[in-house]
Design a protein around this motif. Structure first.
Motif, PDB file in Angstrom:
ATOM      1  N   UNK A 141       0.817  -1.215   0.000  1.00  0.00           N
ATOM      2  CA  UNK A 141       0.000   0.000   0.000  1.00  0.00           C
ATOM      3  C   UNK A 141       0.849   1.263   0.000  1.00  0.00           C
ATOM      4  N   UNK A 142       1.930   1.286   0.772  1.00  0.00           N
ATOM      5  CA  UNK A 142       2.633   2.541   1.031  1.00  0.00           C
ATOM      6  C   UNK A 142       3.876   2.812   0.207  1.00  0.00           C
ATOM      7  N   UNK A 143       4.614   1.805  -0.182  1.00  0.00           N
ATOM      8  CA  UNK A 143       5.863   2.068  -0.895  1.00  0.00           C
ATOM      9  C   UNK A 143       5.592   2.539  -2.317  1.00  0.00           C
ATOM     10  N   UNK A 144       4.689   1.868  -3.009  1.00  0.00           N
ATOM     11  CA  UNK A 144       4.315   2.292  -4.359  1.00  0.00           C
ATOM     12  C   UNK A 144       2.791   2.404  -4.389  1.00  0.00           C
ATOM     13  N   UNK A 145       2.233   3.491  -3.837  1.00  0.00           N
ATOM     14  CA  UNK A 145       0.774   3.616  -3.782  1.00  0.00           C
ATOM     15  C   UNK A 145       0.169   3.787  -5.175  1.00  0.00           C
ATOM     16  N   UNK A 146      -0.866   2.987  -5.448  1.00  0.00           N
ATOM     17  CA  UNK A 146      -1.516   3.031  -6.750  1.00  0.00           C
ATOM     18  C   UNK A 146      -2.883   3.699  -6.675  1.00  0.00           C
ATOM     19  N   UNK A 147      -3.441   3.781  -5.482  1.00  0.00           N
ATOM     20  CA  UNK A 147      -4.757   4.387  -5.318  1.00  0.00           C
ATOM     21  C   UNK A 147      -5.889   3.482  -5.761  1.00  0.00           C
ATOM     22  N   UNK A 148      -5.652   2.182  -5.816  1.00  0.00           N
ATOM     23  CA  UNK A 148      -6.705   1.260  -6.244  1.00  0.00           C
ATOM     24  C   UNK A 148      -7.606   0.915  -5.054  1.00  0.00           C
ATOM     25  N   UNK A 149      -8.736   0.270  -5.355  1.00  0.00           N
ATOM     26  CA  UNK A 149      -9.638  -0.135  -4.279  1.00  0.00           C
ATOM     27  C   UNK A 149      -9.038  -1.269  -3.450  1.00  0.00           C
ATOM     28  N   UNK A 150      -8.031  -1.957  -3.977  1.00  0.00           N
ATOM     29  CA  UNK A 150      -7.343  -2.987  -3.208  1.00  0.00           C
ATOM     30  C   UNK A 150      -6.516  -2.376  -2.075  1.00  0.00           C
ATOM     31  N   UNK A 151      -6.052  -1.157  -2.271  1.00  0.00           N
ATOM     32  CA  UNK A 151      -5.268  -0.485  -1.232  1.00  0.00           C
ATOM     33  C   UNK A 151      -6.066  -0.338   0.054  1.00  0.00           C
ATOM     34  N   UNK A 152      -7.363  -0.073  -0.068  1.00  0.00           N
ATOM     35  CA  UNK A 152      -8.201   0.046   1.124  1.00  0.00           C
ATOM     36  C   UNK A 152      -8.282  -1.281   1.858  1.00  0.00           C
ATOM     37  N   UNK A 153      -8.453  -2.365   1.118  1.00  0.00           N
ATOM     38  CA  UNK A 153      -8.519  -3.683   1.730  1.00  0.00           C
ATOM     39  C   UNK A 153      -7.202  -4.049   2.405  1.00  0.00           C
ATOM     40  N   UNK A 154      -6.084  -3.815   1.724  1.00  0.00           N
ATOM     41  CA  UNK A 154      -4.772  -4.121   2.292  1.00  0.00           C
ATOM     42  C   UNK A 154      -4.472  -3.230   3.497  1.00  0.00           C
TER      43      UNK A 154
END
Length: 192
Positions: A141-154
């Protein structure tokens, strides 16, 4: 914890002399100081961004990457600072932890007794499970943030699930806790 386990397995006779109360306090305070200093850099860069558009982030808590995506100004330098801080906070400790566990595994394979090997592995397995779950999701989530909806889950996994699992993973390994659970289960079965 990885350093503590490495020290206990590699130098069991010198453990109490090395792991003093002073060293324990230093090991507990150091991550806090490093964390505050490291988070300050992306905070300052994010604070200097201009925000003029929508004020709702696509996340369940106010994290740097979703907040920076709302900026009207170009957040390139801010995102680089955030990714660099995340690398320093997540990747370097993860590599250090993995290195210490590799050292532990090498030492364990040198032990001749199968029972001692099993005890040493079981001591480390719970910590390695929590560390792996936390660091892998946090780095994603944090090193290479993509802003996807998976980031919220992770982010949910590393921010809520891992801390919730932590006490269970460590206490269920405790023999007294296991005995108490078995005893309470027997009492419930007897009452039916």
């Amino acid at each position: 914890m990885a350093f503590d386990r490495d020290l206990a397995i590699s130098n069991p006779l010198q453990y109490s002399a090395i792991m003093t109360q002073k060293l324990c306090v230093q090991l507990a305070v150091l991550p806090g100081i490093v964390g505050i200093v490291t988070v300050s850099v992306p905070f300052i860069f994010t604070y200097k961004l201009e925000f003029c558009g929508p004020n709702e982030i696509n996340h369940f808590f106010c994290d740097f990457a979703p907040l920076q995506s709302l900026a009207c100004s170009v957040p390139f330098i801010t995102k680089v600072a955030t990714s660099s801080a995340a690398f320093f906070v997540f990747v370097l400790p993860f590599i250090t932890t993995v290195g210490l566990y590799i050292h532990i595994i090498v030492i364990i394979f040198q032990i001749h007794s199968a029972e001692s090997k099993q005890k040493a592995f079981s001591t480390c397995s719970s910590h390695l499970t929590v560390v792996g779950l936390y660091y892998i999701t946090a780095m994603t989530v944090n090193v290479v943030p993509k802003g996807s909806h998976y980031d919220r889950f992770l982010a949910l996994i590393y921010a809520i699930i891992t801390p919730l699992l932590n006490p269970f993973i460590y206490t269920f390994r405790n023999k007294d806790v296991k005995r108490a659970l078995i005893k309470s289960r027997r009492l419930k079965l007897c009452s039916f």
